[in-house]
Design an enzyme around this catalytic site. Structure first.
Site, PDB file in Angstrom:
ATOM      1  N   LYS A  43       0.834  -1.205   0.000  1.00  0.00           N
ATOM      2  CA  LYS A  43       0.000   0.000   0.000  1.00  0.00           C
ATOM      3  C   LYS A  43       0.872   1.259   0.000  1.00  0.00           C
ATOM      4  O   LYS A  43       0.632   2.211  -0.745  1.00  0.00           O
ATOM      5  CB  LYS A  43      -0.919  -0.014   1.238  1.00  0.00           C
ATOM      6  CG  LYS A  43      -1.673   1.266   1.486  1.00  0.00           C
ATOM      7  CD  LYS A  43      -2.748   1.500   0.451  1.00  0.00           C
ATOM      8  CE  LYS A  43      -3.327   2.893   0.541  1.00  0.00           C
ATOM      9  NZ  LYS A  43      -4.211   3.212  -0.559  1.00  0.00           N
TER      10      LYS A  43
ATOM     11  N   CYS B 141      -3.440  10.703   0.620  1.00  0.00           N
ATOM     12  CA  CYS B 141      -2.711   9.438   0.415  1.00  0.00           C
ATOM     13  C   CYS B 141      -1.298   9.671  -0.119  1.00  0.00           C
ATOM     14  O   CYS B 141      -0.330   9.401   0.575  1.00  0.00           O
ATOM     15  CB  CYS B 141      -3.481   8.545  -0.554  1.00  0.00           C
ATOM     16  SG  CYS B 141      -4.947   7.829   0.180  1.00  0.00           S
TER      17      CYS B 141
HETATM   18  N1  NAD Z   1     -10.296   7.651   1.908  1.00  0.00           N
HETATM   19  C1  NAD Z   1      -9.542   7.021   1.018  1.00  0.00           C
HETATM   20  O1  NAD Z   1      -9.621   7.290  -0.187  1.00  0.00           O
HETATM   21  C2  NAD Z   1      -8.584   5.919   1.440  1.00  0.00           C
HETATM   22  C3  NAD Z   1      -8.056   5.072   0.453  1.00  0.00           C
HETATM   23  C4  NAD Z   1      -7.215   4.046   0.840  1.00  0.00           C
HETATM   24  C5  NAD Z   1      -6.901   3.869   2.191  1.00  0.00           C
HETATM   25  N2  NAD Z   1      -7.414   4.713   3.137  1.00  0.00           N
HETATM   26  C6  NAD Z   1      -7.068   4.474   4.535  1.00  0.00           C
HETATM   27  O2  NAD Z   1      -8.203   3.926   5.212  1.00  0.00           O
HETATM   28  C7  NAD Z   1      -8.195   4.354   6.586  1.00  0.00           C
HETATM   29  C8  NAD Z   1      -9.519   5.031   6.889  1.00  0.00           C
HETATM   30  O3  NAD Z   1      -9.632   6.155   6.044  1.00  0.00           O
HETATM   31  P1  NAD Z   1     -10.998   6.936   5.816  1.00  0.00           P
HETATM   32  O4  NAD Z   1     -10.759   7.854   4.655  1.00  0.00           O
HETATM   33  O5  NAD Z   1     -12.136   5.982   5.778  1.00  0.00           O
HETATM   34  O6  NAD Z   1     -11.040   7.783   7.180  1.00  0.00           O
HETATM   35  P2  NAD Z   1     -12.268   8.656   7.745  1.00  0.00           P
HETATM   36  O7  NAD Z   1     -11.662   9.704   8.567  1.00  0.00           O
HETATM   37  O8  NAD Z   1     -13.194   9.015   6.625  1.00  0.00           O
HETATM   38  O9  NAD Z   1     -13.065   7.622   8.661  1.00  0.00           O
HETATM   39  C9  NAD Z   1     -12.565   7.040   9.796  1.00  0.00           C
HETATM   40  C10 NAD Z   1     -13.678   6.910  10.830  1.00  0.00           C
HETATM   41  O10 NAD Z   1     -13.143   6.189  11.947  1.00  0.00           O
HETATM   42  C11 NAD Z   1     -13.706   6.739  13.132  1.00  0.00           C
HETATM   43  N3  NAD Z   1     -12.851   6.334  14.253  1.00  0.00           N
HETATM   44  C12 NAD Z   1     -11.684   6.843  14.665  1.00  0.00           C
HETATM   45  N4  NAD Z   1     -11.189   6.134  15.707  1.00  0.00           N
HETATM   46  C13 NAD Z   1     -12.091   5.174  15.973  1.00  0.00           C
HETATM   47  C14 NAD Z   1     -12.162   4.117  16.933  1.00  0.00           C
HETATM   48  N5  NAD Z   1     -11.179   3.927  17.819  1.00  0.00           N
HETATM   49  N6  NAD Z   1     -13.244   3.336  16.931  1.00  0.00           N
HETATM   50  C15 NAD Z   1     -14.234   3.519  16.031  1.00  0.00           C
HETATM   51  N7  NAD Z   1     -14.219   4.484  15.089  1.00  0.00           N
HETATM   52  C16 NAD Z   1     -13.162   5.302  15.056  1.00  0.00           C
HETATM   53  C17 NAD Z   1     -13.795   8.223  12.862  1.00  0.00           C
HETATM   54  O11 NAD Z   1     -14.749   8.847  13.684  1.00  0.00           O
HETATM   55  C18 NAD Z   1     -14.189   8.246  11.366  1.00  0.00           C
HETATM   56  O12 NAD Z   1     -15.592   8.318  11.183  1.00  0.00           O
HETATM   57  C19 NAD Z   1      -6.986   5.280   6.734  1.00  0.00           C
HETATM   58  O13 NAD Z   1      -5.906   4.542   7.211  1.00  0.00           O
HETATM   59  C20 NAD Z   1      -6.713   5.739   5.313  1.00  0.00           C
HETATM   60  O14 NAD Z   1      -5.370   6.093   5.137  1.00  0.00           O
HETATM   61  C21 NAD Z   1      -8.273   5.727   2.789  1.00  0.00           C
END
Ligand code: NAD
Length: 405
Positions: free
Chosen positions: A205, A259
């Site tokens: 990743k 990212c």
């Molecule tokens: N958004 C993208 O395009 C993308 C693509 C690939 C990978 N990622 C990775 O995926 C992961 C999540 O990204 P995202 O964009 O969905 O983030 P986001 O911020 O949209 O969502 C994360 C959610 O997790 C919740 N959260 C935080 N701590 C928590 C806990 N302890 N228990 C329960 N809920 C909790 C937050 O309130 C939030 O709603 C990250 O590591 C990101 O780097 C994101």
């Protein structure tokens, strides 16, 4: 009907919520967990808190049919997916405390043969760290759980399609875990599923995004050289790419988003001596934004010397890439801030056609700005800007190839 959830999804954001909706669409009970009670309430009302095409319908259906429920606390299930943020702390150090806290929350619920998967973008070794945490707290389960890492690589705006059709890399902490995770994903995913170990999957990743960053840095470096050498970089790259085995990307005003501008630091923080190119690429792409802001400053001074009055300046675009409304880690936003810090009674027109209002910047319509500005600074190659006719008397600073491609 047995309503006991089969899957617990921890983190209901841009990735967790679509994934939860996809699983629920297969008539599997998903218990979604988020620490934000507002998010939980919105989802339980069958609505969504993020912008993503087709997600609203998928969540509304899943909730209505009783397959998706949200809560601030986890419950017992057979599979637990961790999809929480992994931001920075301090100076570009990855912060896995959200992953750790999400994991701690489910440790008391785990039972033999359960599946635990991290999807959050994570530094190398995170899955093993979480395995040690789990088995330290629950030594009687040692070797009896299935623990894996499976990164997400969807494109925001096309998540509902890519979630199903993209290939996935699945890395367990042992072969049994990899196979169990693969059996889980193959129920929902049509793309190919590639088996590996957890560390390789974590690195994969990070490398995907670092590779983009390094390639963009090469194009940005060329743009700096060409500026000094009085060569049109867009023409140069176009000509070089006529070679059958050369494919140089386009330069821009830097690199942004949550990212590509972030993930390479997850490698550099742990392997600083070995990741020379990856670290340098980050520096070059950051420097390019600073350089653009300096160019605007110089253009202002030159204008004043030549015309004996202060220029008006149109800053065209704030998003981190063309045709989106996302300003996270945006180099264009950074440049706009930097330019405004140096303001000295000039008139500024800030443009971002993909958003209506901004808390800091007063936005101007792009056509008005292009008409009124003496200096037109193209920061983002939004489609609207390509149609503009810029009159000859304007000074144009084109950092994204609007006038040259
Ligand atoms: N958004 C993208 O395009 C993308 C693509 C690939 C990978 N990622 C990775 O995926 C992961 C999540 O990204 P995202 O964009 O969905 O983030 P986001 O911020 O949209 O969502 C994360 C959610 O997790 C919740 N959260 C935080 N701590 C928590 C806990 N302890 N228990 C329960 N809920 C909790 C937050 O309130 C939030 O709603 C990250 O590591 C990101 O780097 C994101």
């Amino acid at each position: 009907m047995d309503n006991k959830p089969s899957v617990v999804m921890i983190g209901l954001g841009y990735i967790g919520l679509p994934t939860a909706a996809l699983i629920a669409d297969h008539k599997v009970h998903v218990h979604g967990v988020d620490i934000n009670p507002k998010v939980v309430d919105i989802i339980n009302a069958g609505k969504i808190h993020i912008v993503e095409p087709e997600l609203d319908e998928a969540v509304a259906n899943a909730v209505k049919e009783g397959y998706l429920k949200a809560s601030i606390t986890p419950v017992e299930a057979d599979a637990y997916l961790i999809v929480v943020p992994t931001p920075f702390k301090g100076k570009n150090e990855p912060d896995i405390s959200f992953v750790e806290s999400a994991t701690r929350g489910i440790i008391p619920l785990l039972k033999e043969d359960d599946l635990y998967i991290i999807e959050s973008t994570s530094p190398i070794g995170t899955t093993e760290k979480m395995m040690h945490l789990i088995y330290t707290e629950r030594p009687e389960l040692e070797g009896k759980l299935n623990i894996a890492y499976c990164p997400e690589r969807v494109l925001p705006g096309n998540v509902m399609y890519e979630l199903v059709h993209n290939d996935r890399v699945i890395g367990g902490i042992d072969e049994k875990s990899t196979n169990k995770a693969l059996d889980f994903y193959k129920k929902y995913i049509k793309g190919d599923l590639h088996k590996t170990n957890a560390r390789t999957a974590e690195m994969c990743k990070l490398v995907e995004n670092s590779s983009r960053d390094v390639q963009i840095a090469f194009a940005n470096e060329l743009s700096l050289i060409c500026d000094k050498a009085d060569i049109n970089v867009w023409e140069l790259i176009n000509l070089a790419n006529k070679h059958p085995r050369v494919n140089i990307l386009q330069p821009g005003c830097g690199v942004g988003g949550h990212c590509i501008a972030v993930d390479p630091y997850f490698i550099v923080a742990d392997y600083p001596m070995e990741s020379q190119i990856i670290g340098k690429a980050r520096e070059i792409n950051n420097y390019k934004s600073f350089w653009c802001a300096e160019k605007v400053k110089n253009a202002k001074l030159e204008f004043e010397l030549k015309h004996g009055r202060k220029p008006s300046i149109a800053l065209m675009g704030l998003a981190f890439k063309p045709n989106i409304d996302d300003l996270r880690e945006s180099p264009a936003k950074y440049i706009a801030q930097k330019v405004l810090q140096n303001a000295n009674n000039e008139e500024y027109y800030i443009v971002e056609p993909n958003i209506e209002t901004h808390t800091v910047f007063k936005l101007t319509d792009y056509k008005d700005a292009a008409e009124k500005g003496d200096i037109i600074v193209f920061l983002v190659a939004h489609k609207e800007f390509k149609k503009l006719e810029i009159s000859e008397d304007k000074v144009v600073l084109d950092f994204c190839g609007i006038t040259n491609r």
